[in-house]
Enzyme design. Structure first.
Site, PDB file in Angstrom:
ATOM      1  N   HIS A   1     -66.276  66.897 -35.643  1.00 55.24           N
ATOM      2  CA  HIS A   1     -66.218  65.534 -35.105  1.00 55.24           C
ATOM      3  C   HIS A   1     -65.372  65.483 -33.839  1.00 55.24           C
ATOM      4  O   HIS A   1     -65.716  64.766 -32.879  1.00 55.24           O
ATOM      5  CB  HIS A   1     -65.646  64.571 -36.150  1.00 55.24           C
ATOM      6  CG  HIS A   1     -65.694  63.136 -35.718  1.00 55.24           C
ATOM      7  ND1 HIS A   1     -66.748  62.306 -36.007  1.00 55.24           N
ATOM      8  CD2 HIS A   1     -64.819  62.385 -34.992  1.00 55.24           C
ATOM      9  CE1 HIS A   1     -66.525  61.113 -35.490  1.00 55.24           C
ATOM     10  NE2 HIS A   1     -65.354  61.129 -34.871  1.00 55.24           N
ATOM     11  N   GLU A   2     -64.292  66.249 -33.801  1.00 48.84           N
ATOM     12  CA  GLU A   2     -63.430  66.223 -32.609  1.00 48.84           C
ATOM     13  C   GLU A   2     -64.104  66.899 -31.427  1.00 48.84           C
ATOM     14  O   GLU A   2     -63.939  66.475 -30.284  1.00 48.84           O
ATOM     15  CB  GLU A   2     -62.086  66.874 -32.926  1.00 48.84           C
ATOM     16  CG  GLU A   2     -61.389  66.301 -34.148  1.00 48.84           C
ATOM     17  CD  GLU A   2     -61.506  64.788 -34.250  1.00 48.84           C
ATOM     18  OE1 GLU A   2     -61.285  64.086 -33.251  1.00 48.84           O
ATOM     19  OE2 GLU A   2     -61.822  64.305 -35.358  1.00 48.84           O
TER      20      GLU A   2
ATOM     21  N   GLU B   1     -67.338  56.267 -31.528  1.00 47.08           N
ATOM     22  CA  GLU B   1     -67.284  56.806 -32.878  1.00 47.08           C
ATOM     23  C   GLU B   1     -68.650  56.970 -33.532  1.00 47.08           C
ATOM     24  O   GLU B   1     -68.872  57.922 -34.280  1.00 47.08           O
ATOM     25  CB  GLU B   1     -66.379  55.933 -33.750  1.00 47.08           C
ATOM     26  CG  GLU B   1     -64.955  55.772 -33.218  1.00 47.08           C
ATOM     27  CD  GLU B   1     -64.219  57.095 -33.052  1.00 47.08           C
ATOM     28  OE1 GLU B   1     -64.756  58.146 -33.431  1.00 47.08           O
ATOM     29  OE2 GLU B   1     -63.085  57.077 -32.544  1.00 47.08           O
TER      30      GLU B   1
END
Length: 448
Positions: free
Chosen positions: A103-104, A126
């Site tokens: 995700h990062e 997001e």
């Protein structure tokens, strides 16, 4: 040089060691956590970076360094350009949350390189990063893990929307595009909604692209990758810029005119509630069936279920606990003796995985498992991450208000101020009383 959004400018200062964990990744951590962090993260960033470059274009930031944050860090990890602030809750001792680094990596494209111009539309960060991270997980770790993440995320979305719709704001915070008017705290938009409803929105767009090429038959891999070219072109078009939802939608219309006709953009952006569309997750059907079978088996053999549970990935383990927590309120999830046996075999009382200890603490409170009451406070002292602390504290306050206040005295000043104030509001405590308690040394250990 690549411009950096002002809100992503940050400095990490502390007693830190450094070690390389990949060809373009250095790990920074406090000496007390370095060994564990290095073992869990060695080689992890690079495999996701390599996959991201094949999907979304060249990595713009040169290096993907990581600093492990201290316990009091209330946020999830934050992908600052060049140096990701990794939530300490990711380092759990067994590598079971290392996949969340995906995700990062995704957020360095969707969030750092192209960013939302307004916090009313933080799904542009997001939601896109969540979709992109599951594409990375699909390619690197396999379809089953990616689909398990999506299935667990859907349950989180439904729970979150039910919660926010019951509050005074009504359905305001269940929208992708939240009107931030006077009196609305932008920080209150930081829920599962922009992540998971945004993910569903991107999946709907992907499926529309696939349908627009009918009668061409797509393999499962081709279907999953159908939106990748659009996302790569989106990054190229808006790199180094802050944008609005209209820019994102307009680019999709430009690239996929036929597909855009199938997507109800106003309803997705401004509609409240759970979206009627649910992404398909066929690759995890067997894992979900195993969870459902385990719910039946735990009624008579909690130990065996706990042993089996330990062999599963984190999202599957979380899903089983969600099923147990979702048992009708008038029924116990299972006989207490079997739940205790499950806990011992699963090692839940010793786990450092907040995704799991949070759900176990909720189950302990829900079924009043008195022999495991200490696991509730252990969880609240284990992590200071809002995602893990707030649901358990709310449940504790609803059942035992006095105990919740006492617990707040123990953990309150070891938390970031904004999270502590949210907990204050839950029990309507006076923040000044916490300051008085600190003078008495109640928080000395937690505030070191």
């Amino acid at each position: 040089a690549t411009p950096v959004p002002s809100y992503l400018v940050a400095v990490a200062i502390g007693v830190l060691e450094k070690r390389d964990v990949g060809p373009r990744s250095t790990l920074y951590a406090h000496p007390s956590t370095m060994e564990a962090a290095e073992e869990e993260l060695r080689g992890v960033p690079e495999k996701y970076l390599t996959a991201a470059e094949t999907m979304f274009g060249p990595y713009a930031w040169g290096r993907f360094d990581v600093v492990v944050m201290p316990r009091a860090f209330a946020r999830s990890s934050v992908a600052h350009p060049n140096l990701t602030f990794l939530a300490p809750s990711v380092i759990v001792g067994d590598g079971s949350l290392a996949y969340t680094v995906a995700h990062e990596v995704a957020a360095t494209y969707f969030g750092a390189l192209v960013t939302n111009a307004s916090w009313a539309e933080c799904f542009l960060n997001e939601g896109l990063a969540t979709y992109a991270s599951r594409r990375l997980t699909y390619e690197v770790d396999g379809a089953a893990l990616a689909d398990l993440e999506a299935r667990v995320g859907r349950r989180l979305l439904e729970h979150e929307i039910n919660l926010v719709q019951s509050e005074e704001s009504g359905g305001l915070f269940s929208r992708l595009r939240v009107p931030i008017n006077y009196g609305v705290d932008p920080d209150d938009t930081n829920t599962d909604v922009p992540y998971e409803k945004g993910f569903a929105f991107l999946c709907a767009m992907r499926d529309a692209v696939v349908d627009s090429f009918h009668p061409v038959r797509y393999s499962e891999d081709q279907k999953r990758a159908a939106l990748d070219p659009f996302l790569e072109s989106y990054v190229r078009a808006f790199a180094k810029k802050s944008i609005y939802a209209e820019d994102f939608v307009g680019h999709f219309v430009k690239v996929h005119k036929r597909a855009a006709l199938q997507v109800d953009f106003p309803r997705w952006l401004d509609g409240a509630g759970v979206p009627p569309y649910e992404p398909e997750t066929p690759a995890c059907d067997a894992s979900i069936a195993a969870c459902e079978a385990a719910v039946d088996r735990i009624q008579t053999d909690g130990m065996r279920v706990g042993q089996l549970w330990r062999t599963w990935p984190t999202p599957q383990r979380a899903y089983l606990l969600d099923l147990l927590c979702g048992t009708p309120p008038e029924d116990d999830a299972a006989p207490p003796a079997q739940l205790y046996a499950f806990c011992r075999a699963a090692g839940l009382s010793d786990s450092r995985n907040g995704e799991l200890t949070m759900r176990w603490a909720l189950l302990v409170l829900r079924d009043r498992l008195e022999l495991k009451d200490e696991d509730v406070e252990r969880h609240l002292q284990l992590t200071a991450r809002q995602k893990f602390v707030l649901p358990v504290f709310r449940a504790l306050a609803a059942l035992e208000p006095e105990r919740a206040v006492n617990c707040l005295f123990k953990i309150g000043l070891g938390l970031e101020d904004r999270l502590r104030r949210k907990l204050d509001r839950v029990v309507e405590a006076d923040p000044d009383t916490l300051a008085d308690a600190k003078k008495k040394g109640v928080f000395a250990k937690l505030c070191e």
